[in-house]
Design a protein around this motif. Structure first.
Motif, PDB file in Angstrom:
ATOM      1  N   TYR A 140       0.835  -1.188   0.000  1.00 41.91           N
ATOM      2  CA  TYR A 140       0.000   0.000   0.000  1.00 41.91           C
ATOM      3  C   TYR A 140       0.879   1.250   0.000  1.00 41.91           C
ATOM      4  CZ  TYR A 140      -3.751  -3.135   1.654  1.00 41.91           C
ATOM      5  OH  TYR A 140      -4.663  -4.157   1.787  1.00 41.91           O
ATOM      6  N   GLN A 181       0.447   5.365   1.198  1.00 44.34           N
ATOM      7  CA  GLN A 181      -0.404   6.262   1.951  1.00 44.34           C
ATOM      8  C   GLN A 181       0.160   7.665   1.923  1.00 44.34           C
ATOM      9  OE1 GLN A 181      -0.821   5.613   6.234  1.00 44.34           O
ATOM     10  NE2 GLN A 181      -2.940   6.290   6.168  1.00 44.34           N
ATOM     11  N   PHE A 182      -0.611   8.593   1.379  1.00 39.83           N
ATOM     12  CA  PHE A 182      -0.241   9.997   1.401  1.00 39.83           C
ATOM     13  C   PHE A 182      -0.710  10.602   2.719  1.00 39.83           C
ATOM     14  CE2 PHE A 182       1.568  10.380  -2.683  1.00 39.83           C
ATOM     15  CZ  PHE A 182       0.881   9.528  -3.523  1.00 39.83           C
ATOM     16  N   PRO A 183      -0.101  11.734   3.113  1.00 34.79           N
ATOM     17  CA  PRO A 183      -0.467  12.354   4.397  1.00 34.79           C
ATOM     18  C   PRO A 183      -1.965  12.585   4.529  1.00 34.79           C
ATOM     19  CG  PRO A 183       1.494  13.378   3.511  1.00 34.79           C
ATOM     20  CD  PRO A 183       0.985  12.458   2.447  1.00 34.79           C
ATOM     21  N   GLN A 221      -4.394  10.703   4.337  1.00 37.38           N
ATOM     22  CA  GLN A 221      -5.260   9.984   3.418  1.00 37.38           C
ATOM     23  C   GLN A 221      -5.304   8.507   3.777  1.00 37.38           C
ATOM     24  OE1 GLN A 221      -4.831  10.732  -0.768  1.00 37.38           O
ATOM     25  NE2 GLN A 221      -4.316  12.892  -0.475  1.00 37.38           N
ATOM     26  N   SER A 222      -6.152   7.803   3.073  1.00 38.59           N
ATOM     27  CA  SER A 222      -6.317   6.381   3.335  1.00 38.59           C
ATOM     28  C   SER A 222      -5.216   5.583   2.644  1.00 38.59           C
ATOM     29  CB  SER A 222      -7.688   5.930   2.839  1.00 38.59           C
ATOM     30  OG  SER A 222      -7.957   4.615   3.238  1.00 38.59           O
ATOM     31  N   LEU A 223      -5.234   4.290   2.864  1.00 40.75           N
ATOM     32  CA  LEU A 223      -4.272   3.409   2.224  1.00 40.75           C
ATOM     33  C   LEU A 223      -4.737   3.101   0.811  1.00 40.75           C
ATOM     34  CD1 LEU A 223      -3.936   2.903   5.377  1.00 40.75           C
ATOM     35  CD2 LEU A 223      -2.984   0.691   4.716  1.00 40.75           C
ATOM     36  N   PHE A 228       4.520   7.202   2.165  1.00 37.53           N
ATOM     37  CA  PHE A 228       4.616   6.188   3.210  1.00 37.53           C
ATOM     38  C   PHE A 228       4.136   4.881   2.599  1.00 37.53           C
ATOM     39  CE2 PHE A 228       5.383   5.187   7.506  1.00 37.53           C
ATOM     40  CZ  PHE A 228       4.406   4.327   7.983  1.00 37.53           C
ATOM     41  N   ILE A 244       3.344   0.831   2.999  1.00 34.20           N
ATOM     42  CA  ILE A 244       2.985  -0.157   4.018  1.00 34.20           C
ATOM     43  C   ILE A 244       2.785  -1.510   3.355  1.00 34.20           C
ATOM     44  CG2 ILE A 244       1.328  -0.802   5.812  1.00 34.20           C
ATOM     45  CD1 ILE A 244       0.477   2.115   5.989  1.00 34.20           C
ATOM     46  N   PRO A 286       5.005  -1.998   9.909  1.00 35.22           N
ATOM     47  CA  PRO A 286       5.002  -0.662  10.506  1.00 35.22           C
ATOM     48  C   PRO A 286       5.167   0.459   9.502  1.00 35.22           C
ATOM     49  CG  PRO A 286       7.107  -1.702  10.844  1.00 35.22           C
ATOM     50  CD  PRO A 286       6.237  -2.733  10.202  1.00 35.22           C
ATOM     51  N   ARG A 300       1.612   5.278  12.958  1.00 32.91           N
ATOM     52  CA  ARG A 300       1.168   4.811  11.636  1.00 32.91           C
ATOM     53  C   ARG A 300       1.124   3.287  11.506  1.00 32.91           C
ATOM     54  NH1 ARG A 300       2.846   9.105   7.018  1.00 32.91           N
ATOM     55  NH2 ARG A 300       0.941   8.244   6.150  1.00 32.91           N
ATOM     56  N   GLN A 301       1.311   2.573  12.601  1.00 33.95           N
ATOM     57  CA  GLN A 301       1.132   1.127  12.572  1.00 33.95           C
ATOM     58  C   GLN A 301      -0.354   0.826  12.544  1.00 33.95           C
ATOM     59  OE1 GLN A 301       3.402  -1.894  12.992  1.00 33.95           O
ATOM     60  NE2 GLN A 301       1.435  -2.625  12.223  1.00 33.95           N
ATOM     61  N   PHE A 354     -10.017   3.495  10.384  1.00 34.79           N
ATOM     62  CA  PHE A 354     -10.414   3.121   9.035  1.00 34.79           C
ATOM     63  C   PHE A 354     -11.377   1.945   9.075  1.00 34.79           C
ATOM     64  CE2 PHE A 354      -7.656   5.785   6.591  1.00 34.79           C
ATOM     65  CZ  PHE A 354      -6.501   5.948   7.342  1.00 34.79           C
ATOM     66  N   PHE A 397     -10.573   0.067   1.850  1.00 36.94           N
ATOM     67  CA  PHE A 397     -10.640   0.987   2.982  1.00 36.94           C
ATOM     68  C   PHE A 397     -11.510   2.203   2.701  1.00 36.94           C
ATOM     69  CE2 PHE A 397      -7.557  -0.688   5.909  1.00 36.94           C
ATOM     70  CZ  PHE A 397      -6.682  -1.418   5.131  1.00 36.94           C
ATOM     71  N   GLY A 398     -12.130   2.711   3.770  1.00 40.59           N
ATOM     72  CA  GLY A 398     -12.743   4.018   3.708  1.00 40.59           C
ATOM     73  C   GLY A 398     -11.663   5.073   3.852  1.00 40.59           C
ATOM     74  N   LYS A 399     -12.076   6.338   3.795  1.00 40.36           N
ATOM     75  CA  LYS A 399     -11.101   7.423   3.846  1.00 40.36           C
ATOM     76  C   LYS A 399     -10.620   7.741   5.250  1.00 40.36           C
ATOM     77  CE  LYS A 399     -12.314   9.713  -0.458  1.00 40.36           C
ATOM     78  NZ  LYS A 399     -12.663  10.988  -1.146  1.00 40.36           N
TER      79      LYS A 399
END
Lengths: 117, 118
Positions: free
Chosen positions: A36, A38-40, A42-44, A91, A93, A110, B43-44, B91, B108-110
């Motif tokens: 995945y 992930q932007f700041p 925002q969702s994955l 980021f 993941i 992580p 962020r984990q 999420f 995932f949702g936002k």
């Protein structure tokens, strides 16, 4: 729950270089791994899915030649960002899932923060 | 294609109070999983709770419980006795049980950012 590790946790590189991120399942065999981005705030966003020993399946809009994914063993998957540019800063993941009933859950690493200068 | 909608970008709760986070989803499938994940500042991603669609009973994990309304395609998360450590992004996620092209990946949702006031 099961443990997934990622290495490195953060990396800074120069534009044009390649960066490899490792994802390991430490106590179970991961038949499927997910990457995945992930932007700041925002969702994955799913980039690709890989099954051990098979080619990764990339989501629409993800450049497979830029984001190379290898899932060579049941405990290791790698994401290589080739010829990185500042817009690749993000980021990343990884997530892993096993095949047994117990490990059918999806466990997350992580994350790795990539900064491209 | 399945979609997950979280209509609350941010929520706030007083410590020790109760808060409910909303989630709706769209699917044509009859069996699937639903999840709530927590992402603290580290962020984990941490699994909070999961619900199998075929189970009518709402899942519960200590202070966390869900209100699963299958017909309405609604899956809200209730956090009771909120603690400072509950502050995080939450999420909602959907997972198909069908291993076709999607390979059962999470959708995932936002996200909803939850703040806990002392």
């Amino acid at each position: 729950g099961a443990v997934v590790s990622q290495h490195p946790s953060w990396v800074i590189c120069k534009s044009g270089t390649s960066v490899k991120i490792e994802c390991r399942s430490l106590d179970f065999q991961a038949t499927t791994m997910f990457w995945y981005r992930q932007f700041p705030k925002q969702s994955l966003m799913l980039m690709a899915t890989s099954n051990e020993g098979s080619k990764a399946t990339y989501e629409q809009g993800v450049e497979k030649d830029k984001f190379l994914i290898n899932h060579a063993s049941l405990t290791l998957s790698t994401l290589t960002v080739t010829s990185a540019h500042p817009e690749d800063s993000s980021f990343y993941i990884c997530s892993a899932r096993g095949s047994s009933v117990l490990n059918n859950e999806q466990f997350f690493g992580p994350g790795t923060r990539l900064t491209v200068l | 294609a399945q979609t997950v909608t979280q209509s609350q970008p941010e929520m706030s709760v007083q410590e020790a109070e109760t808060v409910t986070l909303s989630c709706t989803y769209d699917t044509s499938e009859s069996d699937y999983y639903l999840f709530w994940y927590k992402q603290p500042p580290s962020r984990q991603m941490i699994l909070v709770i999961r619900q199998e669609a075929y189970k009518q009973q709402n899942a519960t994990e200590n202070r966390f419980s869900v209100n699963f309304q299958k017909a309405a395609k609604s899956f809200s998360l209730k956090i009771s006795d909120s603690q400072l450590g509950d502050a995080a992004m939450y999420f909602c996620a959907y997972r198909s049980l069908e291993y076709g092209g999607s390979q059962g990946n999470l959708i995932f949702g936002k996200g909803t950012k939850l703040s806990v006031k002392p």
